[in-house]
Scaffold this active site. Structure first.
Site, PDB file in Angstrom:
ATOM      1  CB  THR A   1      -0.945  -0.019   1.226  1.00  0.00           C
ATOM      2  OG1 THR A   1      -1.735  -1.210   1.155  1.00  0.00           O
ATOM      3  CG2 THR A   1      -1.855   1.195   1.248  1.00  0.00           C
TER       4      THR A   1
ATOM      5  CD  GLN B   1      -2.078 -11.096  -5.089  1.00  0.00           C
ATOM      6  OE1 GLN B   1      -1.696 -12.257  -5.175  1.00  0.00           O
ATOM      7  NE2 GLN B   1      -2.535 -10.591  -3.958  1.00  0.00           N
TER       8      GLN B   1
ATOM      9  N   GLY C   1       6.162  -8.208   0.648  1.00  0.00           N
ATOM     10  CA  GLY C   1       6.803  -9.405   1.203  1.00  0.00           C
ATOM     11  C   GLY C   1       5.826 -10.502   1.573  1.00  0.00           C
ATOM     12  CG  HIS C   2       1.823  -9.747   3.437  1.00  0.00           C
ATOM     13  ND1 HIS C   2       0.530 -10.215   3.466  1.00  0.00           N
ATOM     14  CD2 HIS C   2       1.766  -8.484   2.979  1.00  0.00           C
ATOM     15  CE1 HIS C   2      -0.276  -9.251   3.036  1.00  0.00           C
ATOM     16  NE2 HIS C   2       0.448  -8.190   2.729  1.00  0.00           N
TER      17      HIS C   2
ATOM     18  CB  THR D   1      15.386   3.367  11.657  1.00  0.00           C
ATOM     19  OG1 THR D   1      15.725   4.640  12.213  1.00  0.00           O
ATOM     20  CG2 THR D   1      16.513   2.385  11.911  1.00  0.00           C
TER      21      THR D   1
ATOM     22  CB  CYS E   1      -8.920  -4.562   1.377  1.00  0.00           C
ATOM     23  SG  CYS E   1      -7.199  -5.007   1.360  1.00  0.00           S
TER      24      CYS E   1
HETATM   25  N1  PLP Z   1      -1.862  -4.642  -4.331  1.00  0.00           N
HETATM   26  C1  PLP Z   1      -2.375  -5.850  -4.547  1.00  0.00           C
HETATM   27  C2  PLP Z   1      -2.564  -6.327  -5.951  1.00  0.00           C
HETATM   28  C3  PLP Z   1      -2.744  -6.666  -3.470  1.00  0.00           C
HETATM   29  O1  PLP Z   1      -3.260  -7.866  -3.691  1.00  0.00           O
HETATM   30  C4  PLP Z   1      -2.573  -6.164  -2.164  1.00  0.00           C
HETATM   31  C5  PLP Z   1      -3.021  -6.965  -1.001  1.00  0.00           C
HETATM   32  O2  PLP Z   1      -3.963  -7.725  -1.097  1.00  0.00           O
HETATM   33  C6  PLP Z   1      -2.029  -4.894  -2.003  1.00  0.00           C
HETATM   34  C7  PLP Z   1      -1.672  -4.152  -3.102  1.00  0.00           C
HETATM   35  C8  PLP Z   1      -1.836  -4.278  -0.644  1.00  0.00           C
HETATM   36  O3  PLP Z   1      -0.914  -4.996   0.106  1.00  0.00           O
HETATM   37  P1  PLP Z   1      -0.633  -4.605   1.641  1.00  0.00           P
HETATM   38  O4  PLP Z   1      -1.938  -4.780   2.350  1.00  0.00           O
HETATM   39  O5  PLP Z   1       0.395  -5.560   2.066  1.00  0.00           O
HETATM   40  O6  PLP Z   1      -0.184  -3.210   1.678  1.00  0.00           O
END
Ligand code: PLP
Length: 389
Positions: free
Chosen positions: A73, A181, A202-203, A239, A328
Protein backbone atom coordinates in the site's frame (compact mmCIF):
# COMPACT_ATOMS: atom_id res chain seq x y z
CA UNK A 1 -9.21 -30.22 12.83
CA UNK A 2 -6.85 -29.82 9.89
CA UNK A 3 -6.27 -26.42 8.26
CA UNK A 4 -6.21 -26.25 4.50
CA UNK A 5 -4.94 -22.80 3.63
CA UNK A 6 -6.02 -21.70 0.16
CA UNK A 7 -5.96 -17.94 0.73
CA UNK A 8 -2.43 -17.19 -0.39
CA UNK A 9 -3.41 -14.07 -2.34
CA UNK A 10 -4.42 -12.55 1.01
CA UNK A 11 -1.20 -13.54 2.75
CA UNK A 12 1.30 -16.40 2.77
CA UNK A 13 3.10 -18.34 5.48
CA UNK A 14 6.60 -17.18 6.25
CA UNK A 15 9.02 -19.70 4.71
CA UNK A 16 11.13 -21.41 7.42
CA UNK A 17 14.31 -20.36 5.58
CA UNK A 18 13.11 -16.73 5.77
CA UNK A 19 12.54 -16.93 9.54
CA UNK A 20 15.96 -18.48 9.95
CA UNK A 21 17.65 -15.76 7.88
CA UNK A 22 15.94 -13.04 9.93
CA UNK A 23 16.63 -14.37 13.44
CA UNK A 24 20.19 -13.07 13.94
CA UNK A 25 18.96 -9.55 13.19
CA UNK A 26 16.66 -9.70 16.21
CA UNK A 27 19.13 -11.26 18.61
CA UNK A 28 22.69 -10.17 17.78
CA UNK A 29 22.80 -7.87 14.78
CA UNK A 30 20.31 -5.28 15.98
CA UNK A 31 22.35 -2.17 15.22
CA UNK A 32 21.16 0.80 13.20
CA UNK A 33 22.51 0.65 9.66
CA UNK A 34 22.98 4.44 9.67
CA UNK A 35 25.35 4.35 12.68
CA UNK A 36 28.98 5.40 12.21
CA UNK A 37 30.35 2.54 14.34
CA UNK A 38 31.25 -0.92 13.14
CA UNK A 39 28.40 -2.57 15.06
CA UNK A 40 25.91 -0.69 12.89
CA UNK A 41 28.13 -0.96 9.85
CA UNK A 42 27.89 -4.74 9.67
CA UNK A 43 24.10 -4.39 9.55
CA UNK A 44 24.38 -1.84 6.75
CA UNK A 45 26.32 -4.42 4.76
CA UNK A 46 23.43 -6.88 5.15
CA UNK A 47 20.96 -4.28 3.86
CA UNK A 48 23.21 -3.61 0.87
CA UNK A 49 23.41 -7.33 0.12
CA UNK A 50 19.64 -7.72 0.42
CA UNK A 51 19.11 -4.79 -1.95
CA UNK A 52 21.27 -6.56 -4.52
CA UNK A 53 19.32 -9.81 -4.17
CA UNK A 54 15.97 -8.07 -4.68
CA UNK A 55 17.38 -6.13 -7.66
CA UNK A 56 18.52 -9.42 -9.18
CA UNK A 57 15.07 -10.98 -8.60
CA UNK A 58 13.37 -8.40 -10.83
CA UNK A 59 16.24 -7.74 -13.24
CA UNK A 60 16.91 -4.21 -11.98
CA UNK A 61 20.07 -2.69 -13.39
CA UNK A 62 21.24 -1.28 -10.04
CA UNK A 63 20.61 -2.18 -6.38
CA UNK A 64 19.98 1.55 -5.68
CA UNK A 65 16.79 1.28 -7.71
CA UNK A 66 15.27 -0.83 -4.89
CA UNK A 67 13.49 1.17 -2.16
CA UNK A 68 12.47 -0.83 0.91
CA UNK A 69 9.25 0.27 2.60
CA UNK A 70 6.52 -0.97 4.94
CA UNK A 71 3.98 -2.59 2.60
CA UNK A 72 2.57 -2.63 -0.91
CA UNK A 73 0.00 0.00 0.00
CA UNK A 74 2.87 2.33 0.82
CA UNK A 75 4.67 1.45 -2.43
CA UNK A 76 1.54 2.15 -4.48
CA UNK A 77 0.88 5.42 -2.64
CA UNK A 78 4.50 6.48 -3.08
CA UNK A 79 4.39 5.74 -6.82
CA UNK A 80 1.18 7.65 -7.46
CA UNK A 81 1.51 10.58 -5.08
CA UNK A 82 5.28 10.85 -5.58
CA UNK A 83 5.07 11.21 -9.36
CA UNK A 84 2.04 13.54 -9.35
CA UNK A 85 3.88 15.76 -6.84
CA UNK A 86 6.48 16.60 -9.52
CA UNK A 87 3.87 18.04 -11.89
CA UNK A 88 3.41 21.80 -12.05
CA UNK A 89 -0.30 21.60 -12.77
CA UNK A 90 -3.02 19.04 -13.34
CA UNK A 91 -1.99 15.82 -15.05
CA UNK A 92 -3.62 12.56 -16.10
CA UNK A 93 -3.51 9.24 -14.27
CA UNK A 94 -4.52 6.23 -16.32
CA UNK A 95 -5.35 3.15 -14.30
CA UNK A 96 -7.76 0.20 -14.50
CA UNK A 97 -11.15 -0.32 -12.97
CA UNK A 98 -9.97 -3.51 -11.24
CA UNK A 99 -6.96 -2.20 -9.31
CA UNK A 100 -6.46 -2.90 -5.63
CA UNK A 101 -7.70 -0.16 -3.28
CA UNK A 102 -4.01 0.63 -2.63
CA UNK A 103 -4.04 2.19 -6.13
CA UNK A 104 -7.69 3.24 -6.41
CA UNK A 105 -7.49 5.12 -3.07
CA UNK A 106 -4.62 7.42 -4.08
CA UNK A 107 -6.30 7.87 -7.50
CA UNK A 108 -9.38 9.17 -5.73
CA UNK A 109 -7.22 11.58 -3.73
CA UNK A 110 -5.46 12.76 -6.90
CA UNK A 111 -8.83 13.37 -8.54
CA UNK A 112 -9.86 15.48 -5.53
CA UNK A 113 -6.63 17.43 -6.02
CA UNK A 114 -7.72 18.33 -9.55
CA UNK A 115 -6.00 15.66 -11.64
CA UNK A 116 -7.75 13.76 -14.39
CA UNK A 117 -8.14 10.06 -13.50
CA UNK A 118 -9.14 7.61 -16.22
CA UNK A 119 -10.10 4.04 -15.30
CA UNK A 120 -9.77 1.59 -18.17
CA UNK A 121 -12.32 -1.22 -18.17
CA UNK A 122 -12.02 -4.98 -18.65
CA UNK A 123 -14.04 -7.49 -20.68
CA UNK A 124 -16.15 -10.36 -19.35
CA UNK A 125 -13.02 -12.44 -18.77
CA UNK A 126 -11.28 -9.64 -16.86
CA UNK A 127 -8.96 -8.75 -19.77
CA UNK A 128 -7.61 -5.20 -19.99
CA UNK A 129 -9.06 -3.02 -22.77
CA UNK A 130 -5.90 -2.08 -24.68
CA UNK A 131 -7.82 -0.07 -27.29
CA UNK A 132 -9.42 2.18 -24.70
CA UNK A 133 -5.99 2.56 -23.10
CA UNK A 134 -4.35 3.66 -26.34
CA UNK A 135 -7.17 6.13 -26.91
CA UNK A 136 -6.73 7.56 -23.40
CA UNK A 137 -2.98 7.98 -23.93
CA UNK A 138 -3.58 9.76 -27.24
CA UNK A 139 -6.32 12.04 -25.93
CA UNK A 140 -4.30 13.42 -23.00
CA UNK A 141 -1.20 15.31 -24.06
CA UNK A 142 -0.09 16.73 -20.65
CA UNK A 143 1.92 14.96 -17.90
CA UNK A 144 0.77 11.37 -17.49
CA UNK A 145 1.15 8.52 -15.05
CA UNK A 146 0.02 4.99 -15.89
CA UNK A 147 -0.66 2.64 -12.99
CA UNK A 148 -1.87 -0.80 -14.07
CA UNK A 149 -1.47 -4.03 -12.11
CA UNK A 150 0.53 -6.96 -13.47
CA UNK A 151 -1.92 -9.60 -12.22
CA UNK A 152 -5.27 -9.20 -10.52
CA UNK A 153 -5.54 -10.29 -6.89
CA UNK A 154 -9.12 -11.58 -7.16
CA UNK A 155 -9.16 -13.40 -10.50
CA UNK A 156 -5.46 -13.93 -11.17
CA UNK A 157 -5.93 -12.46 -14.66
CA UNK A 158 -2.59 -11.28 -16.07
CA UNK A 159 -2.50 -7.95 -17.88
CA UNK A 160 -0.28 -7.40 -20.96
CA UNK A 161 2.06 -5.29 -18.89
CA UNK A 162 4.90 -5.23 -21.38
CA UNK A 163 2.63 -3.77 -24.08
CA UNK A 164 1.01 -1.42 -21.56
CA UNK A 165 4.44 -0.15 -20.51
CA UNK A 166 5.73 0.20 -24.08
CA UNK A 167 2.67 2.18 -25.16
CA UNK A 168 2.80 4.32 -22.03
CA UNK A 169 6.49 5.13 -22.49
CA UNK A 170 5.97 5.91 -26.18
CA UNK A 171 3.28 8.41 -25.14
CA UNK A 172 5.64 10.06 -22.63
CA UNK A 173 3.98 8.66 -19.49
CA UNK A 174 5.67 7.49 -16.30
CA UNK A 175 4.59 3.86 -15.89
CA UNK A 176 3.92 2.06 -12.59
CA UNK A 177 2.79 -1.50 -12.08
CA UNK A 178 1.55 -3.16 -8.92
CA UNK A 179 3.24 -6.55 -9.29
CA UNK A 180 2.23 -7.82 -5.86
CA UNK A 181 0.26 -10.78 -7.22
CA UNK A 182 2.69 -11.58 -10.01
CA UNK A 183 5.87 -11.80 -7.94
CA UNK A 184 6.95 -15.37 -7.35
CA UNK A 185 4.23 -16.66 -9.68
CA UNK A 186 5.65 -15.35 -12.96
CA UNK A 187 9.13 -14.23 -13.95
CA UNK A 188 9.48 -10.47 -13.49
CA UNK A 189 12.15 -8.71 -15.49
CA UNK A 190 12.24 -4.94 -15.77
CA UNK A 191 14.84 -5.25 -18.57
CA UNK A 192 12.05 -6.62 -20.74
CA UNK A 193 9.09 -4.76 -19.30
CA UNK A 194 9.94 -1.05 -19.40
CA UNK A 195 8.06 0.10 -16.29
CA UNK A 196 9.53 2.96 -14.27
CA UNK A 197 8.03 1.88 -10.97
CA UNK A 198 7.02 -1.52 -9.60
CA UNK A 199 5.49 -2.53 -6.27
CA UNK A 200 6.15 -5.76 -4.34
CA UNK A 201 4.82 -7.01 -0.97
CA UNK A 202 6.80 -9.40 1.20
CA UNK A 203 3.85 -11.16 2.78
CA UNK A 204 2.44 -12.32 -0.55
CA UNK A 205 5.64 -14.23 -1.26
CA UNK A 206 6.53 -15.97 2.01
CA UNK A 207 8.28 -13.07 3.75
CA UNK A 208 6.56 -11.43 6.76
CA UNK A 209 3.96 -8.69 6.76
CA UNK A 210 5.45 -5.22 7.19
CA UNK A 211 7.96 -5.21 4.35
CA UNK A 212 7.50 -4.02 0.79
CA UNK A 213 9.56 -2.81 -2.11
CA UNK A 214 9.20 -0.04 -4.65
CA UNK A 215 11.44 -0.39 -7.68
CA UNK A 216 12.33 3.05 -9.04
CA UNK A 217 14.07 3.01 -12.40
CA UNK A 218 17.08 5.33 -12.53
CA UNK A 219 16.06 8.78 -13.78
CA UNK A 220 12.39 8.54 -12.68
CA UNK A 221 11.19 11.87 -11.38
CA UNK A 222 9.34 11.51 -8.10
CA UNK A 223 9.15 12.95 -4.60
CA UNK A 224 9.27 10.98 -1.34
CA UNK A 225 6.00 9.93 0.25
CA UNK A 226 7.24 9.14 3.77
CA UNK A 227 9.25 12.27 4.43
CA UNK A 228 11.97 12.18 7.07
CA UNK A 229 15.58 11.07 7.27
CA UNK A 230 18.06 10.36 4.54
CA UNK A 231 17.40 6.61 4.46
CA UNK A 232 16.86 4.86 1.13
CA UNK A 233 18.80 7.66 -0.56
CA UNK A 234 16.26 10.18 0.68
CA UNK A 235 13.37 8.41 -1.00
CA UNK A 236 11.81 6.93 2.14
CA UNK A 237 12.51 8.25 5.61
CA UNK A 238 12.57 5.92 8.62
CA UNK A 239 15.13 3.57 10.14
CA UNK A 240 15.43 0.50 7.95
CA UNK A 241 13.61 -2.62 9.14
CA UNK A 242 16.72 -4.73 8.82
CA UNK A 243 15.38 -8.19 9.82
CA UNK A 244 12.46 -7.85 7.41
CA UNK A 245 14.67 -6.51 4.62
CA UNK A 246 16.89 -9.58 5.04
CA UNK A 247 13.75 -11.77 5.09
CA UNK A 248 12.45 -10.13 1.91
CA UNK A 249 15.71 -10.86 0.12
CA UNK A 250 15.60 -14.50 1.27
CA UNK A 251 12.01 -14.78 0.02
CA UNK A 252 13.10 -13.43 -3.39
CA UNK A 253 15.92 -15.97 -3.52
CA UNK A 254 13.49 -18.81 -2.71
CA UNK A 255 10.91 -17.55 -5.22
CA UNK A 256 13.55 -17.39 -7.93
CA UNK A 257 14.61 -20.98 -7.20
CA UNK A 258 10.96 -22.15 -7.15
CA UNK A 259 10.29 -20.50 -10.53
CA UNK A 260 13.37 -22.20 -11.95
CA UNK A 261 12.47 -25.67 -10.66
CA UNK A 262 8.99 -25.66 -12.21
CA UNK A 263 6.96 -25.51 -9.00
CA UNK A 264 4.50 -23.14 -10.73
CA UNK A 265 3.54 -25.92 -13.17
CA UNK A 266 2.80 -28.17 -10.21
CA UNK A 267 0.67 -25.44 -8.62
CA UNK A 268 -1.17 -24.84 -11.91
CA UNK A 269 -1.93 -28.57 -12.19
CA UNK A 270 -3.45 -28.56 -8.69
CA UNK A 271 -5.44 -25.39 -9.42
CA UNK A 272 -6.73 -26.88 -12.68
CA UNK A 273 -7.76 -30.08 -10.92
CA UNK A 274 -9.59 -28.09 -8.27
CA UNK A 275 -11.29 -26.01 -10.96
CA UNK A 276 -12.37 -28.98 -13.08
CA UNK A 277 -13.53 -30.91 -10.01
CA UNK A 278 -15.66 -28.07 -8.64
CA UNK A 279 -17.23 -27.33 -12.03
CA UNK A 280 -18.11 -31.01 -12.37
CA UNK A 281 -19.59 -31.43 -8.89
CA UNK A 282 -21.23 -28.05 -8.22
CA UNK A 283 -24.00 -27.31 -10.74
CA UNK A 284 -24.49 -23.67 -11.80
CA UNK A 285 -20.90 -22.71 -11.14
CA UNK A 286 -18.68 -20.62 -13.41
CA UNK A 287 -15.03 -19.66 -13.36
CA UNK A 288 -14.37 -15.92 -13.53
CA UNK A 289 -11.56 -15.17 -15.97
CA UNK A 290 -11.45 -18.76 -17.27
CA UNK A 291 -10.52 -17.80 -20.82
CA UNK A 292 -7.93 -15.20 -19.83
CA UNK A 293 -4.26 -15.77 -19.07
CA UNK A 294 -4.09 -16.29 -15.31
CA UNK A 295 -1.39 -16.69 -12.67
CA UNK A 296 -1.04 -20.40 -11.87
CA UNK A 297 -2.25 -20.30 -8.27
CA UNK A 298 -5.61 -18.51 -8.45
CA UNK A 299 -9.13 -19.83 -9.00
CA UNK A 300 -12.11 -17.46 -8.79
CA UNK A 301 -15.34 -19.38 -9.03
CA UNK A 302 -18.95 -18.22 -8.69
CA UNK A 303 -21.60 -20.51 -7.27
CA UNK A 304 -24.81 -19.00 -8.56
CA UNK A 305 -27.76 -18.10 -6.33
CA UNK A 306 -25.81 -18.19 -3.05
CA UNK A 307 -23.79 -15.79 -0.92
CA UNK A 308 -20.01 -16.22 -1.06
CA UNK A 309 -19.73 -15.16 2.59
CA UNK A 310 -21.89 -18.06 3.80
CA UNK A 311 -19.81 -20.52 1.79
CA UNK A 312 -16.62 -19.09 3.31
CA UNK A 313 -17.99 -19.50 6.85
CA UNK A 314 -19.07 -23.11 6.26
CA UNK A 315 -15.75 -23.96 4.61
CA UNK A 316 -13.99 -22.32 7.54
CA UNK A 317 -15.87 -24.66 9.91
CA UNK A 318 -14.23 -27.49 7.97
CA UNK A 319 -10.78 -25.88 8.31
CA UNK A 320 -10.70 -24.65 4.71
CA UNK A 321 -9.45 -21.07 4.30
CA UNK A 322 -10.61 -19.29 1.14
CA UNK A 323 -11.98 -15.81 0.52
CA UNK A 324 -14.64 -13.87 -1.31
CA UNK A 325 -12.09 -11.77 -3.18
CA UNK A 326 -10.03 -9.02 -1.72
CA UNK A 327 -9.52 -9.32 2.04
CA UNK A 328 -9.74 -5.54 2.20
CA UNK A 329 -13.34 -5.73 0.96
CA UNK A 330 -14.25 -8.29 3.62
CA UNK A 331 -16.88 -7.01 5.99
CA UNK A 332 -18.55 -4.95 3.29
CA UNK A 333 -21.64 -6.46 1.69
CA UNK A 334 -20.84 -4.71 -1.58
CA UNK A 335 -19.98 -7.25 -4.25
CA UNK A 336 -16.41 -7.13 -5.48
CA UNK A 337 -15.63 -4.18 -7.80
CA UNK A 338 -13.50 -6.55 -9.89
CA UNK A 339 -16.26 -9.08 -10.52
CA UNK A 340 -18.74 -6.26 -11.19
CA UNK A 341 -16.36 -4.62 -13.70
CA UNK A 342 -16.33 -7.94 -15.58
CA UNK A 343 -20.11 -7.79 -15.98
CA UNK A 344 -20.65 -11.12 -14.19
CA UNK A 345 -24.44 -11.77 -13.97
CA UNK A 346 -26.20 -10.61 -10.82
CA UNK A 347 -27.01 -14.19 -9.77
CA UNK A 348 -23.30 -15.04 -9.67
CA UNK A 349 -21.74 -11.79 -8.43
CA UNK A 350 -22.45 -12.47 -4.76
CA UNK A 351 -21.33 -16.09 -4.87
CA UNK A 352 -17.76 -15.60 -6.03
CA UNK A 353 -15.07 -17.41 -4.07
CA UNK A 354 -11.32 -17.19 -4.46
CA UNK A 355 -9.08 -20.18 -3.81
CA UNK A 356 -5.38 -19.28 -3.99
CA UNK A 357 -2.67 -21.91 -3.68
CA UNK A 358 1.04 -21.75 -2.88
CA UNK A 359 4.06 -23.95 -3.33
CA UNK A 360 3.22 -25.46 0.08
CA UNK A 361 -0.22 -26.66 -1.10
CA UNK A 362 -0.51 -30.44 -1.42
CA UNK A 363 -2.62 -32.77 -3.56
CA UNK A 364 -4.19 -34.18 -0.39
CA UNK A 365 -5.40 -30.69 0.51
CA UNK A 366 -7.00 -30.28 -2.91
CA UNK A 367 -8.72 -33.67 -2.42
CA UNK A 368 -10.11 -32.46 0.91
CA UNK A 369 -11.53 -29.27 -0.66
CA UNK A 370 -12.98 -31.22 -3.58
CA UNK A 371 -14.65 -33.59 -1.16
CA UNK A 372 -16.28 -30.97 1.06
CA UNK A 373 -17.10 -27.95 -1.11
CA UNK A 374 -19.94 -29.59 -3.08
CA UNK A 375 -21.71 -30.46 0.21
CA UNK A 376 -21.39 -26.86 1.39
CA UNK A 377 -22.68 -25.43 -1.89
CA UNK A 378 -25.62 -27.88 -1.94
CA UNK A 379 -26.49 -26.97 1.66
CA UNK A 380 -26.55 -23.23 0.88
CA UNK A 381 -28.54 -23.76 -2.31
CA UNK A 382 -31.18 -25.65 -0.37
CA UNK A 383 -31.66 -22.52 1.76
CA UNK A 384 -31.46 -19.99 -1.08
CA UNK A 385 -34.65 -18.15 -2.10
CA UNK A 386 -33.04 -17.31 -5.49
CA UNK A 387 -32.63 -20.79 -6.98
CA UNK A 388 -35.08 -21.04 -9.92
CA UNK A 389 -37.41 -24.06 -9.74
N1 PLP B 1 -1.86 -4.64 -4.33
C1 PLP B 1 -2.37 -5.85 -4.55
C2 PLP B 1 -2.56 -6.33 -5.95
C3 PLP B 1 -2.74 -6.67 -3.47
O1 PLP B 1 -3.26 -7.87 -3.69
C4 PLP B 1 -2.57 -6.16 -2.16
C5 PLP B 1 -3.02 -6.96 -1.00
O2 PLP B 1 -3.96 -7.72 -1.10
C6 PLP B 1 -2.03 -4.89 -2.00
C7 PLP B 1 -1.67 -4.15 -3.10
C8 PLP B 1 -1.84 -4.28 -0.64
O3 PLP B 1 -0.91 -5.00 0.11
P1 PLP B 1 -0.63 -4.60 1.64
O4 PLP B 1 -1.94 -4.78 2.35
O5 PLP B 1 0.40 -5.56 2.07
O6 PLP B 1 -0.18 -3.21 1.68
Amino acid sequence: MRTVYLDNNATTCVAPEVTEAMMPYFTELWGNPSSMHAFGGQVAASVTKARGTVADFIGAERPEEIVFNGCATEGDNHALMGVAATWNGPGTIITSRVEHPAVLGPCLRLREMGHNVIEIGVDGEGRFDLEAYEAALAANPGPKLVSVMWANNETGVIFPIRRIAELGKAAGATVHTDAVQAAGKLPIDVREVPVDLLTLAGHKMHAPKGIGVLYVRRGTRMRPFVIGGHQERGRRGGTENVPYIVGMAKACELAKAALADGSEARIAAMRDRLEAGLLATCPDSRVNGARACRVPNTLNISFEYIEGESVIYLLSDLGICASTGSACAAGSLEPSHVIRAMGVPFTAVHGSIRFSLSRYTTDAEIDYVLKHTPEVVAKMRALSPFVPH
